[in-house]
Scaffold this motif. Structure first.
Motif: not given
Ligand SMILES: [Fe+2]
Ligand SMILES: [Fe+2]
Length: 175
Positions: A70-84
């Motif tokens: 679950h934490g890995y998934r949240e890392h991916i989601e946060a990093e996608s938002l950061l890129r945007i």
């Protein structure tokens, strides 16, 4: 410093940066660039080192597997938002909605980490081990800091691989 203290220190810092970011007005362009750059510079090394040192130590255990994935998934989601957010910032388009989303996502993630993940870790690691993990975490971050976005994505994928694949991946990642 043990791993809990080391992670908390980073978490508090990034939360502070996010609070400053969302309170900026439209004309604070230089400060906005600088805060987003600092968030990127802190968050990515934190996340990669956290995965390598803490997540992967807990992932092999029944008690840790679900919460770590679950934490890995949240890392991916946060990093996608950061890129945007980085792109919106560069082209000077409306960025605040994304900044608020990133702030909420990270506050939620940090809360879960400091409660659920820490509680599994406390059951599994001795005090001495928690110190060793803290040292390893701090030692790893500067190496990741200089990596570009693509390399950091590859590092995340590498952290996600089951341990038996790590040696294969090391070879293919050598540069
Ligand atoms: Fe964290
Ligand atoms: Fe995290």
């Amino acid at each position: 410093m043990d791993i809990y203290e080391a992670l908390r220190k980073d978490h508090d810092k990034v939360k502070g940066l996010l609070n400053r970011l969302v309170s900026l007005t439209q004309d604070n362009i230089d400060e906005r660039h600088s805060i987003i750059e600092q968030i990127r510079g802190d968050l990515i090394p934190h996340a990669r080192a956290e995965e390598a040192v803490l997540y992967n130590a807990l992932r092999s255990l029944d008690a840790g597997k679900k919460i770590v994935m679950h934490g890995y998934r949240e890392h991916i989601e946060a990093e996608s938002l950061l890129r945007i957010l980085q792109v919106l910032d560069k082209v000077d388009m409306e960025w605040k909605t994304t900044a608020n989303k990133l702030k909420e996502a990270l506050e939620h993630h940090i809360r879960e980490e400091e409660t659920e993940i820490f509680s599994v870790a406390h059951q599994v690691f001795s005090e001495e081990e928690a110190h060793m993990l803290g040292e390893a975490f701090e030692a790893m971050k500067p190496e990741i800091k200089e990596e570009g976005m693509m390399k950091s994505t590859l590092e995340l994928m590498k952290n996600l691989m089951p341990p038996r694949f790590h040696s294969i991946n090391d070879v293919s990642n050598r540069h």
